[in-house]
Design a protein around this motif. Structure first.
Motif, PDB file in Angstrom:
ATOM      1  N   UNK A  27       0.837  -1.205   0.000  1.00  0.00           N
ATOM      2  CA  UNK A  27       0.000   0.000   0.000  1.00  0.00           C
ATOM      3  C   UNK A  27       0.873   1.256   0.000  1.00  0.00           C
ATOM      4  N   UNK A  28       1.989   1.228   0.740  1.00  0.00           N
ATOM      5  CA  UNK A  28       2.902   2.376   0.748  1.00  0.00           C
ATOM      6  C   UNK A  28       3.448   2.634  -0.650  1.00  0.00           C
ATOM      7  N   UNK A  29       3.855   1.572  -1.337  1.00  0.00           N
ATOM      8  CA  UNK A  29       4.392   1.721  -2.687  1.00  0.00           C
ATOM      9  C   UNK A  29       3.327   2.266  -3.633  1.00  0.00           C
ATOM     10  N   UNK A  30       2.096   1.792  -3.508  1.00  0.00           N
ATOM     11  CA  UNK A  30       1.021   2.243  -4.389  1.00  0.00           C
ATOM     12  C   UNK A  30       0.720   3.716  -4.156  1.00  0.00           C
ATOM     13  N   UNK A  31       0.658   4.147  -2.910  1.00  0.00           N
ATOM     14  CA  UNK A  31       0.379   5.554  -2.619  1.00  0.00           C
ATOM     15  C   UNK A  31       1.532   6.461  -3.052  1.00  0.00           C
ATOM     16  N   UNK A  32       2.763   6.019  -2.832  1.00  0.00           N
ATOM     17  CA  UNK A  32       3.916   6.842  -3.194  1.00  0.00           C
ATOM     18  C   UNK A  32       4.015   7.011  -4.711  1.00  0.00           C
TER      19      UNK A  32
END
Length: 421
Positions: A27-32
Motif C-alpha cells: 500500500x505504501x508503494x502504491x500511494x507513493x
C-alpha cells in the motif's frame, strides 16, 4: 476549540523507524507512486498550457484543451474522472491533496525566486515517499493530542496511519517520553517514506503551546565564524574545527563498492537480465546505498554536534551569508564546497537558534578576508589575498593576521553593528 497548526506557538518534528507488513509495504508503494504520478501529471499539464500560450493564432480546439488542462490541475474530481484507476480503495485521499499542494508550493517557490529552475518531473527511484494528514473530530475532541486523531500514536511503540492501520515503530525513547508528558501536542503532516536501502520511516510535524526543549542559560558571549575549505570553520576566538576524518574512510569504501556494482551491472547486461531482477546486482546496490546513507548520517551528526556546541556556549552567533551557486563556479573547489555542507550547517544554526531562543545573524561576507579587523584597512585590488595566502600583515597598522581568524573577527564586528542599529 481546536486550533490550526499555524496558531500554535512552538513547532517541532520527529522521525520514527516503522516496520510495516508485506501488505502495508504494498500500500505504501502504491500511494507513493500515485503521488509521484499526480505531481508529474500536473507538471505535464502546465508545460502543455505554456506551449499553447506561445501560439499567436486563435484555435477553438486549443482553447478547449487549455480549459480541460486547467480544470484537471485545479480539481481532484476532474483528475479522478480522467484516470479511473485512482478510485482504488487503497489510495489515501490526503495523499492526493498533498501532491497537489506540493505542486502549488513548487511553483510558489519558483515565482518568489527561492529556486532558480521551474518545477520539473520527479523521476522514479528506489526511494519512495508520500504525505498524509490526521483529522480531529471537532464534536468529540476539544483539544488535539498525540492519540485522539484519525492518525497518530496508539502507544509509545505503535502508530496508526490511514489506509495502513497499526504499525510498530521505534524512535528515541527520551524524545517520545518527553512529548507524551506534554499537555497538548497536535500532529500535522505525516510523511511515510522508504529509503534506497529498504528501510521505512514516518516523519511527523508537531505543534504545541509548550516548548519542546528547555531554555539554555544565558552566556552573554558573541562569536563570529568563518567557513572555509582548509578547515570546517574558525571562530573569532581562534578556535579551529577541522573536517571529520572518518567520512573520508567511508568514501573510500563507497568507491570500492561502486566498482563492484559496475562490474555486476555489466554482467547483467551481457546476460540480458534487467537490473531490477538481478539478485547480485540488487544486493550490491543496497550495500552501496547503505554506505552512502552512512556518509550522510555521519556528516549530519557532525553538523548537528558543531551547531549545538555553538548554540550552547554563545548567545549571539554571526555567520556569513553564503551564495553557494556563485561559489561552485570555482571549478577546482566545486566538489569540496558541496561536501562541506555549509548551507546545511547554516540552516541547522538558524533553526536551533530559534528553538533555544538564541540570536543568529547572517552578514554580507564582502571584503571580510581582505579587511584588517584591527584598523579597518582594506587591501587594494593589486594586493588582494589569494586562496593560498594563509597569513598576511596589514600595511597600515602592521598587525600580522591569520586569514581565517581575521575574517571571523570582521564577520563578528559586522554582525554586532547590524544588531545595534
Amino acid at each position: 476549540m481546536l486550533k490550526k497548526m499555524s496558531e500554535y506557538k512552538y513547532h517541532s518534528g520527529i522521525r520514527l523507524r516503522i516496520y510495516p507488513s508485506h501488505q502495508q509495504k504494498r500500500i505504501i508503494k502504491k500511494n507513493a507512486e500515485t503521488a509521484r504520478f499526480i505531481y508529474n501529471e500536473m507538471i505535464a499539464c502546465s508545460k502543455e498550457i505554456a506551449a499553447f500560450g506561445k501560439l499567436s493564432i486563435y484555435i477553438q480546439g486549443i482553447t478547449e484543451r487549455i480549459q480541460v488542462l486547467r480544470e484537471r490541475i485545479k480539481s481532484v474530481t476532474s483528475l479522478k474522472a480522467h484516470f479511473l484507476w485512482m478510485d482504488d480503495v487503497d489510495l489515501d485521499a490526503n495523499m492526493i491533496a498533498n501532491a497537489k499542494k506540493n505542486y502549488a508550493h513548487a511553483w510558489k517557490c519558483y515565482r518568489c525566486s527561492e529556486t532558480k529552475n521551474p518545477p520539473a518531473f520527479h523521476r522514479r527511484t528506489y526511494a519512495l515517499s508520500y504525505q498524509t494528514n490526521p483529522h480531529y473530530n471537532r464534536q468529540r475532541v476539544s483539544e488535539a493530542t498525540l492519540t485522539n486523531g484519525s492518525a497518530g500514536f496508539r502507544d509509545t511503540s505503535h502508530v496508526y496511519v490511514p489506509k495502513l492501520g497499526r504499525i510498530r515503530c521505534k524512535g528515541s525513547r527520551k524524545i517520545l517520553v518527553h512529548i507524551f508528558s506534554m499537555h497538548s501536542v497536535r500532529i500535522g503532516t505525516m510523511t511515510v517514506s522508504r529509503d534506497a536501502c529498504g528501510g521505512y520511516f514516518l516523519s511527523m510535524q508537531l505543534a504545541s503551546d509548550e516548548p519542546f526543549v528547555t531554555s539554555l542559560p544565558k552566556t552573554g558571549s558573541a562569536i563570529g565564524i568563518d567557513l572555509n575549505l582548509k578547515n570546517f570553520y574558525m571562530d573569532s576566538n581562534g578556535r579551529c574545527v577541522n573536517h571529520p576524518v572518518y567520512i573520508q574512510r567511508t568514501k573510500r569504501r563507497v568507491t570500492r563498492a561502486q566498482r563492484i556494482l559496475s562490474r555486476k551491472a555489466r554482467g547483467c547486461r551481457r546476460q540480458h537480465i534487467p537490473l531490477r531482477r538481478g539478485v547480485r546486482y540488487q544486493a550490491q546496490r543496497r550495500l552501496v546505498a547503505r554506505l552512502k546513507q552512512k556518509i550522510k548520517r555521519q556528516r549530519q551528526d557532525f553538523l548537528h554536534v558543531q551547531a549545538m556546541d555553538l548554540i550552547k556556549n554563545h548567545e549571539t552567533i554571526v555567520a556569513e551569508q553564503l551564495d553557494i551557486s556563485r561559489l561552485i563556479q570555482l571549478r577546482r573547489c566545486t566538489k569540496a564546497i558541496y561536501e562541506a555542507g555549509w548551507r546545511t550547517f547554516l540552516d541547522f544554526l538558524e533553526y536551533k537558534a530559534k528553538r533555544y531562543r538564541r540570536i543568529f545573524v547572517k552578514v554580507n561576507p564582502a571584503y571580510t578576508t581582505q579587511r584588517c579587523s584591527a584598523c579597518g584597512y582594506i587591501l587594494p585590488t593589486g594586493q588582494r589575498l589569494q586562496l593560498s595566502d594563509r597569513q598576511w600583515q596589514c600595511p597600515s597598522c602592521h598587525v600580522i593576521h591569520d586569514r581565517d581568524r581575521n575574517a571571523a573577527c570582521n564577520i563578528l564586528q559586522r554582525g554586532l553593528a547590524t544588531l545595534s542599529k
